[in-house]
Motif scaffolding. Structure first.
Motif, PDB file in Angstrom:
ATOM      1  N   GLU A  17      24.393  78.170  -1.310  1.00 47.18           N
ATOM      2  CA  GLU A  17      25.032  77.010  -1.922  1.00 47.18           C
ATOM      3  C   GLU A  17      24.844  75.777  -1.033  1.00 47.18           C
ATOM      4  OE1 GLU A  17      28.290  80.356  -2.097  1.00 47.18           O
ATOM      5  OE2 GLU A  17      26.738  79.720  -0.689  1.00 47.18           O
ATOM      6  N   GLY A  18      24.914  74.607  -1.651  1.00 45.32           N
ATOM      7  CA  GLY A  18      24.905  73.353  -0.909  1.00 45.32           C
ATOM      8  C   GLY A  18      26.175  72.583  -1.215  1.00 45.32           C
ATOM      9  N   ILE A  19      26.576  71.673  -0.328  1.00 45.32           N
ATOM     10  CA  ILE A  19      27.789  70.877  -0.537  1.00 45.32           C
ATOM     11  C   ILE A  19      27.451  69.646  -1.366  1.00 45.32           C
ATOM     12  CG2 ILE A  19      29.606  69.544   0.610  1.00 45.32           C
ATOM     13  CD1 ILE A  19      29.332  71.353   3.033  1.00 45.32           C
ATOM     14  N   THR A  20      28.270  69.396  -2.396  1.00 42.96           N
ATOM     15  CA  THR A  20      28.087  68.190  -3.223  1.00 42.96           C
ATOM     16  C   THR A  20      29.136  67.124  -2.911  1.00 42.96           C
ATOM     17  OG1 THR A  20      29.448  69.145  -4.980  1.00 42.96           O
ATOM     18  CG2 THR A  20      27.066  69.474  -5.135  1.00 42.96           C
ATOM     19  N   GLU A  21      30.292  67.549  -2.380  1.00 42.95           N
ATOM     20  CA  GLU A  21      31.345  66.592  -2.048  1.00 42.95           C
ATOM     21  C   GLU A  21      32.263  67.219  -1.003  1.00 42.95           C
ATOM     22  OE1 GLU A  21      34.191  63.480  -4.462  1.00 42.95           O
ATOM     23  OE2 GLU A  21      34.177  65.549  -5.168  1.00 42.95           O
ATOM     24  N   ILE A  22      32.762  66.387  -0.087  1.00 43.16           N
ATOM     25  CA  ILE A  22      33.682  66.861   0.939  1.00 43.16           C
ATOM     26  C   ILE A  22      34.804  65.838   1.126  1.00 43.16           C
ATOM     27  CG2 ILE A  22      32.343  65.831   2.844  1.00 43.16           C
ATOM     28  CD1 ILE A  22      33.157  68.346   4.523  1.00 43.16           C
ATOM     29  N   ALA A  23      35.996  66.351   1.350  1.00 41.36           N
ATOM     30  CA  ALA A  23      37.142  65.492   1.680  1.00 41.36           C
ATOM     31  C   ALA A  23      37.887  66.142   2.837  1.00 41.36           C
ATOM     32  CB  ALA A  23      38.064  65.329   0.484  1.00 41.36           C
ATOM     33  N   ILE A  40      27.752  64.242  -1.299  1.00 37.37           N
ATOM     34  CA  ILE A  40      26.645  64.675  -0.448  1.00 37.37           C
ATOM     35  C   ILE A  40      25.485  65.115  -1.337  1.00 37.37           C
ATOM     36  CG2 ILE A  40      25.882  66.376   1.279  1.00 37.37           C
ATOM     37  CD1 ILE A  40      28.743  66.512   2.301  1.00 37.37           C
ATOM     38  N   ASN A  41      24.293  64.685  -0.996  1.00 43.57           N
ATOM     39  CA  ASN A  41      23.092  65.147  -1.700  1.00 43.57           C
ATOM     40  C   ASN A  41      22.750  66.546  -1.174  1.00 43.57           C
ATOM     41  OD1 ASN A  41      20.553  65.707  -2.677  1.00 43.57           O
ATOM     42  ND2 ASN A  41      19.752  63.659  -2.330  1.00 43.57           N
ATOM     43  N   PRO A  42      22.911  67.596  -2.024  1.00 45.52           N
ATOM     44  CA  PRO A  42      22.721  68.960  -1.518  1.00 45.52           C
ATOM     45  C   PRO A  42      21.261  69.385  -1.423  1.00 45.52           C
ATOM     46  CG  PRO A  42      23.301  69.021  -3.827  1.00 45.52           C
ATOM     47  CD  PRO A  42      23.313  67.564  -3.431  1.00 45.52           C
ATOM     48  N   GLU A  43      20.378  68.562  -1.962  1.00 46.24           N
ATOM     49  CA  GLU A  43      18.946  68.856  -1.949  1.00 46.24           C
ATOM     50  C   GLU A  43      18.630  70.186  -2.631  1.00 46.24           C
ATOM     51  OE1 GLU A  43      16.858  67.171   1.770  1.00 46.24           O
ATOM     52  OE2 GLU A  43      18.773  67.917   2.547  1.00 46.24           O
ATOM     53  N   ARG A  44      19.420  70.524  -3.625  1.00 48.40           N
ATOM     54  CA  ARG A  44      19.190  71.731  -4.420  1.00 48.40           C
ATOM     55  C   ARG A  44      19.877  71.566  -5.768  1.00 48.40           C
ATOM     56  NH1 ARG A  44      20.405  75.697  -0.364  1.00 48.40           N
ATOM     57  NH2 ARG A  44      19.976  73.938   0.996  1.00 48.40           N
ATOM     58  N   GLU A  45      19.546  72.449  -6.686  1.00 51.67           N
ATOM     59  CA  GLU A  45      20.054  72.351  -8.050  1.00 51.67           C
ATOM     60  C   GLU A  45      21.545  72.668  -8.117  1.00 51.67           C
ATOM     61  OE1 GLU A  45      19.228  74.467 -12.412  1.00 51.67           O
ATOM     62  OE2 GLU A  45      18.044  75.034 -10.654  1.00 51.67           O
TER      63      GLU A  45
END
Length: 455
Positions: A17-23, A40-45
């Motif tokens: 998995e990649g991160i799309t948003e963090i708080a 965050i741009n996860p650079e994956r689908e």
């Protein structure tokens, strides 16, 4: 000092998995003293179900910073802090995975508000963040977005601190590393497993099978065994030396193979599964007025059920839907206890079988359709499901209401010709458990292909 975190991800395979948003809200036990929120741009689908859940899509992230551009800020705001999250194991694992991709070992103490809530707010129906905060009167906005969920966690954590009057429960719950860190030998086993549907076999040192299970994602399921804290998981973690598997493609095939393999091998840690897998059943009888009555009751192995259920609630849900779908009488299905008309008759959704207003032959015709649909008694049919490869299908053969076995095929003529079909089928035992597994699966998977055959 605490760093209260919520992360939204792309979904997908475990540890990919990649991160799309963090708080992150830095909290000193009284107030928020710093905060960091970013897409965050996860650079994956991003998985479609995640887009539907969070509203975050790829176009929103195209110009967002990548994780490596934010890594320093994340390290700084969480430094000398205890990482707090609702299901901390997940958020901490995702962060560690992202930092590992950068060649950096990220290590923080962690606190899980799910775990704390179970200790300090016991008896809740659900400990999911949304349902829990609503239950305790905490307002939440932007659900399933990092900032909204992290702020709700801040408020929940504040409540938990107040409830921990002895000031010991929270202290005891702090973890130095991920709560259930995998041992190196467990990591080696997991890395050799695929994320496919099938049956898996857990072996101890002498090769003996100690546990058999099925999963739609074998790698993920074994990881759950290796990180679990219940007695069975701990025994598996202590004894396992190898995991083998058999691909099935179909969950139904996996369920049937799992049931047969457990009965054949009798693994020491499968004791609970040796018992019958259903507790309640649907029965029918004809009353003194010639109406077919239906009843959900405790499974009685001396009687022949129409179909079976894992628990009473499952049976109750089934009969309530059947009443609606087939315009059945609440009284004659055991749902509404009365000596007169049922409630549905009063609101004009029952034809009056409860007071002999509808003729038995008319009412019984609809009940018979329901019985026929949910029982494969005396039927000859093939259930077609997914195979192990994209061009393969699985076939489960029922002859005269008896489960004969299963196999795999590539060409349709193989199942349209009964002689060829029987040649590709591996014989398996027919018993109450296999009947329950097949009937339950057919109920849950309405679009499953079922072919009636001439014997």
């Amino acid at each position: 000092m605490y760093a209260i975190v919520d992360i939204e991800t792309t979904g997908g395979k475990y540890n990919e998995e990649g991160i799309t948003e963090i708080a992150i809200y830095k909290y000193d036990g009284h107030k928020v003293v710093d905060q960091f929120i970013s897409l965050i741009n996860p650079e994956r689908e991003i998985q479609p179900f995640v887009v539907n859940l969070t509203g975050i899509n790829s176009s929103m992230l195209r110009n967002a910073p990548k994780f490596y551009e934010l890594a320093k800020r994340i390290v700084e705001i969480t430094e000398n802090c205890i990482l707090v999250a609702h299901n901390a194991q997940f958020d901490y694992r995702i962060l560690c995975t992202e930092f590992k991709r950068l060649g950096f070992d990220y290590e923080r103490k962690t606190l899980c508000t799910v775990e704390l809530s179970k200790d300090l707010i016991p008896g809740q129906k659900s400990y999911s963040l949304g349902k829990l905060v609503r239950a305790v009167g905490i307002p939440v906005t932007d659900r399933h977005r990092a900032s909204g969920d992290a702020l709700a966690t801040v408020k929940l954590f504040k409540l938990l601190i107040d409830k921990d009057t002895s000031k010991t429960i929270i202290q005891k719950s702090i973890r130095l590393n991920p709560k259930y860190q995998l041992e190196p030998r467990h990591i080696d086993i997991i890395e050799g497993l695929p994320s496919i549907t099938g049956v898996y076999y857990i072996h101890q040192e002498d090769g003996e099978i100690i546990y058999i299970g099925k999963s739609k994602n074998i790698k993920k399921r074994i990881n759950q065994h290796f990180t679990g804290t219940n007695p069975k998981s701990k025994k598996i973690q202590a004894l396992v030396t190898a995991v083998t598997f058999e691909a099935t493609g179909s969950e139904l095939v996996a369920l049937l193979k799992e049931s047969e393999e457990i009965k054949r091998n009798k693994p020491i840690l499968n004791r609970a599964l040796r018992r019958t897998s259903f507790t309640h059943a649907l029965y029918s009888f004809v009353d003194e007025n010639d109406y077919i009555n239906l009843k959900i009751d405790i499974a009685d192995h001396r009687k022949k059920p129409i179909t079976t259920f894992s628990n009473r609630q499952s049976g109750k849900s089934f009969i309530e839907k059947a009443i609606e779908d087939y315009t059945l009488c609440q009284k004659l299905t055991g749902v509404y206890k009365t000596k007169t008309s049922c409630f549905n008759y009063d609101i004009k959704t029952c034809e009056g079988a409860c007071i002999q207003e509808e003729l038995p032959e008319h009412y019984n015709r609809r009940v018979s359709v329901l019985i026929e649909k949910n029982s494969y008694k005396n039927k000859n049919m093939v259930i077609v499901d997914n195979g192990r490869d994209i061009d393969e299908r699985s076939a489960i053969l029922i002859e005269n209401g008896v489960f004969k076995g299963l196999g795999f095929f590539n060409l349709n003529y193989q199942i349209n010709n009964i002689d060829v079909l029987e040649s590709i089928i591996t014989p398996m035992n027919n018993n109450r458990d296999t009947q329950h597994i097949i009937q339950s699966y057919l109920r849950r998977n309405k679009r499953l292909k079922v072919i009636e055959i001439n014997s």
